[in-house]
Scaffold this motif. Structure first.
Motif, short mmCIF file in Angstrom:
data_model
loop_
_atom_site.label_atom_id
_atom_site.label_comp_id
_atom_site.label_asym_id
_atom_site.label_seq_id
_atom_site.Cartn_x
_atom_site.Cartn_y
_atom_site.Cartn_z
N ASP A 11 0.84 -1.20 0.00
CA ASP A 11 0.00 0.00 0.00
C ASP A 11 0.88 1.26 0.00
N SER A 13 3.03 2.14 2.13
CA SER A 13 3.42 2.59 3.46
C SER A 13 4.84 2.09 3.75
N LYS A 14 5.46 2.66 4.77
CA LYS A 14 6.81 2.25 5.15
C LYS A 14 6.85 0.75 5.47
N GLN A 15 5.85 0.26 6.19
CA GLN A 15 5.81 -1.15 6.55
C GLN A 15 5.65 -2.05 5.33
N SER A 16 4.83 -1.64 4.38
CA SER A 16 4.63 -2.49 3.20
C SER A 16 5.89 -2.52 2.33
N GLY A 110 -0.43 -0.70 8.07
CA GLY A 110 -0.47 -0.06 6.76
C GLY A 110 -0.79 1.41 6.90
N LEU A 111 -1.43 1.94 5.89
CA LEU A 111 -1.73 3.36 5.87
C LEU A 111 -2.92 3.75 6.74
N ASN A 112 -3.84 2.84 6.96
CA ASN A 112 -5.10 3.21 7.59
C ASN A 112 -5.13 2.83 9.07
N GLN A 113 -4.56 3.66 9.93
CA GLN A 113 -4.51 3.39 11.36
C GLN A 113 -5.89 3.53 12.02
#
Length: 138
Positions: A11, A13-16, A110-113
């Motif tokens: 997505d 994001s840093k994690q993805s 992801g992006l949606n916290q």
């Protein structure tokens, strides 16, 4: 287990992107096909249908351009076969129903916290419902 197809949820994001890096290493190690998957979460769009469709198509084109760059980078890093795919719908549903995937790699967040607090994370849903092995990357 010898993984033949490894999918990674992206997505952007840093994690993805960390998950993407790990998936590249695994795909090289196993000689596996790497499938890069981006899901545009259409349930987060507004209520006007015509606007939703135009926005979804534009976002799909933009995300495909970004994910295609990642696909090219993966092949340059040594992945034999890399595929890029952008879907629209529910990430939780699409990612848990990928056909012919032996391992699914995704970031812990992801992006949606906000959604994570209310509905539970996509990663949590993947772990519970995927029919293949799952690797959550922190």
């Amino acid at each position: 287990m010898n993984y033949k197809t490894i999918a990674v949820a992206i997505d952007f994001s840093k994690q993805s992107l960390k998950a993407y890096d790990r998936a590249i290493k695994l795909a090289i190690e196993y000689g596996a096909t790497l499938q890069l998957v981006n899901v545009i979460d259409t349930k987060s769009f507004g209520a006007v249908t015509a606007y939703d469709l135009k926005y979804a198509e534009k976002l799909k084109e933009e995300n495909f351009t970004k994910i295609e760059k990642l696909r090219i980078e993966a092949q340059a890093a040594g992945v034999t076969e890399a595929l890029a795919n952008v879907e629209t719908g529910s990430p939780k549903s699409i990612l848990t129903q990928l056909p012919t995937v032996d391992l699914l790699v995704c970031g812990a967040t992801g992006l949606n916290q906000i959604e994570k607090m209310v509905l539970g994370s996509v990663a949590e849903r993947i772990v519970r419902l995927a029919s293949c092995d799952v690797l959550i990357v922190r």
